[in-house]
Design a protein around this motif. Sequence first.
Motif, PDB file in Angstrom:
ATOM      1  N   THR A  20       0.837  -1.201   0.000  1.00 17.01           N
ATOM      2  CA  THR A  20       0.000   0.000   0.000  1.00 17.01           C
ATOM      3  C   THR A  20       0.867   1.246   0.000  1.00 17.01           C
ATOM      4  O   THR A  20       1.918   1.284   0.657  1.00 17.01           O
ATOM      5  N   ALA A  73      -0.284   4.591   9.004  1.00 12.46           N
ATOM      6  CA  ALA A  73       0.520   3.394   8.749  1.00 12.46           C
ATOM      7  C   ALA A  73       0.191   2.299   9.761  1.00 12.46           C
ATOM      8  O   ALA A  73       0.080   1.113   9.402  1.00 12.46           O
ATOM      9  N   LEU A  84      -3.257   0.770   8.891  1.00  5.09           N
ATOM     10  CA  LEU A  84      -3.170  -0.226   7.819  1.00  5.09           C
ATOM     11  C   LEU A  84      -2.553  -1.524   8.330  1.00  5.09           C
ATOM     12  O   LEU A  84      -2.995  -2.624   7.965  1.00  5.09           O
ATOM     13  N   THR A  85      -1.544  -1.400   9.166  1.00  9.38           N
ATOM     14  CA  THR A  85      -0.842  -2.577   9.680  1.00  9.38           C
ATOM     15  C   THR A  85      -1.715  -3.371  10.644  1.00  9.38           C
ATOM     16  O   THR A  85      -1.666  -4.613  10.662  1.00  9.38           O
ATOM     17  N   SER A  93       1.164  -6.075   5.871  1.00  9.58           N
ATOM     18  CA  SER A  93       1.282  -4.874   5.038  1.00  9.58           C
ATOM     19  C   SER A  93       2.736  -4.475   4.796  1.00  9.58           C
ATOM     20  O   SER A  93       3.578  -4.536   5.701  1.00  9.58           O
ATOM     21  N   ILE A 130       4.306  -0.980   3.345  1.00  5.26           N
ATOM     22  CA  ILE A 130       3.785   0.371   3.115  1.00  5.26           C
ATOM     23  C   ILE A 130       4.883   1.286   2.575  1.00  5.26           C
ATOM     24  O   ILE A 130       6.022   1.266   3.043  1.00  5.26           O
ATOM     25  N   VAL A 168       6.514   0.022   7.226  1.00  2.00           N
ATOM     26  CA  VAL A 168       6.869   1.062   6.251  1.00  2.00           C
ATOM     27  C   VAL A 168       8.240   0.726   5.670  1.00  2.00           C
ATOM     28  O   VAL A 168       9.226   0.600   6.403  1.00  2.00           O
TER      29      VAL A 168
END
Length: 314
Positions: free
Chosen positions: A93, A151, A154-155, A161, A163, A188
């Motif tokens: 993402t 972030a 999303l995780t 994920s 990112i 990330v």
Amino acid sequence: MKFMKKSLRKRIWTILIAIISVLLILNLGATLYFYQIACVRNNQPIGQVKTSSPNYSLVQKFNKLPKSTETLTNNDLKLDAWYVPAEQKTNNTVIVVHGFRQDKSAMRQYGQLFHELGYNVLMPDNRGAGNSQGNFITFGYHDKFDVIAWAKYLTDKNPESHISLYGLSMGASTVMMASSEKSLPSSVKNIIEDCGYTNAWDEIVYQAKESYNIPAFPLVYSVSLESKIRQGWFFQEASATKALAKDKLPILLIHGSKDTYVPTSMVYENYKSVKLGTPKEMLVVKNAAHARSFQTNPTLYHQTISKFMKTYNP
């Protein structure tokens, strides 16, 4: 004679005090005016892609994509974002962060770019913009923690994920500032910044000179103090270069060669500031003005980002 001298000195002091008082009142008025321009929410967003742009078709395509509205609360502010799933299911993402006085709708061409590259896309409204709450623009100082919150959001939804953070202008500086924060989740993987400034102080001093022909002292100092009083931070504290000195994430830095809003020289300062050993790449797009690199050379922009993403968030 003594009386006359004493009376003269008194008059001089009275005049000096009157002049200083007038100057202080004028500076206070100017401070409040420019603080309003720079740091207070304005619900008239700028920077939409024009129909004449070579990238307008991307906006039209993005408008047709299925998207959901996502929300979270950070620092007691409700924040809003669009989420666009990839055509093929993926754990990858990109969080796309908009610039000064923009909202997420101004980032549709970039959302479409990453969608076509096969990524899920999350496009938040910064605090103080769009459908997100907040009364102030924070030049990345507080916004970086909102990006980190997204972030984590999303995780939490998908622990697998991967990112990427992408930001434009103020959003670019925001993602750079987020890069060094310990609270940034390990999900990330990389960062792309386009035309970000070194720090809020340098950018605002530059704008004061270029747009209003005003020197930094005393006005920018007093506007920075106003920010400290009302928001808790001085302009010097919103620094991308300081963050990049600690950044371990691969980063792609993009800028236009003819950027006179965030001067092109800043991309070289940011590039130089990246922590030694951190993978870094730079693209300076010839003849591109501020935030116009993608529109100036869409093919080069697309190819450069595609290659970087395939390397660091495949």
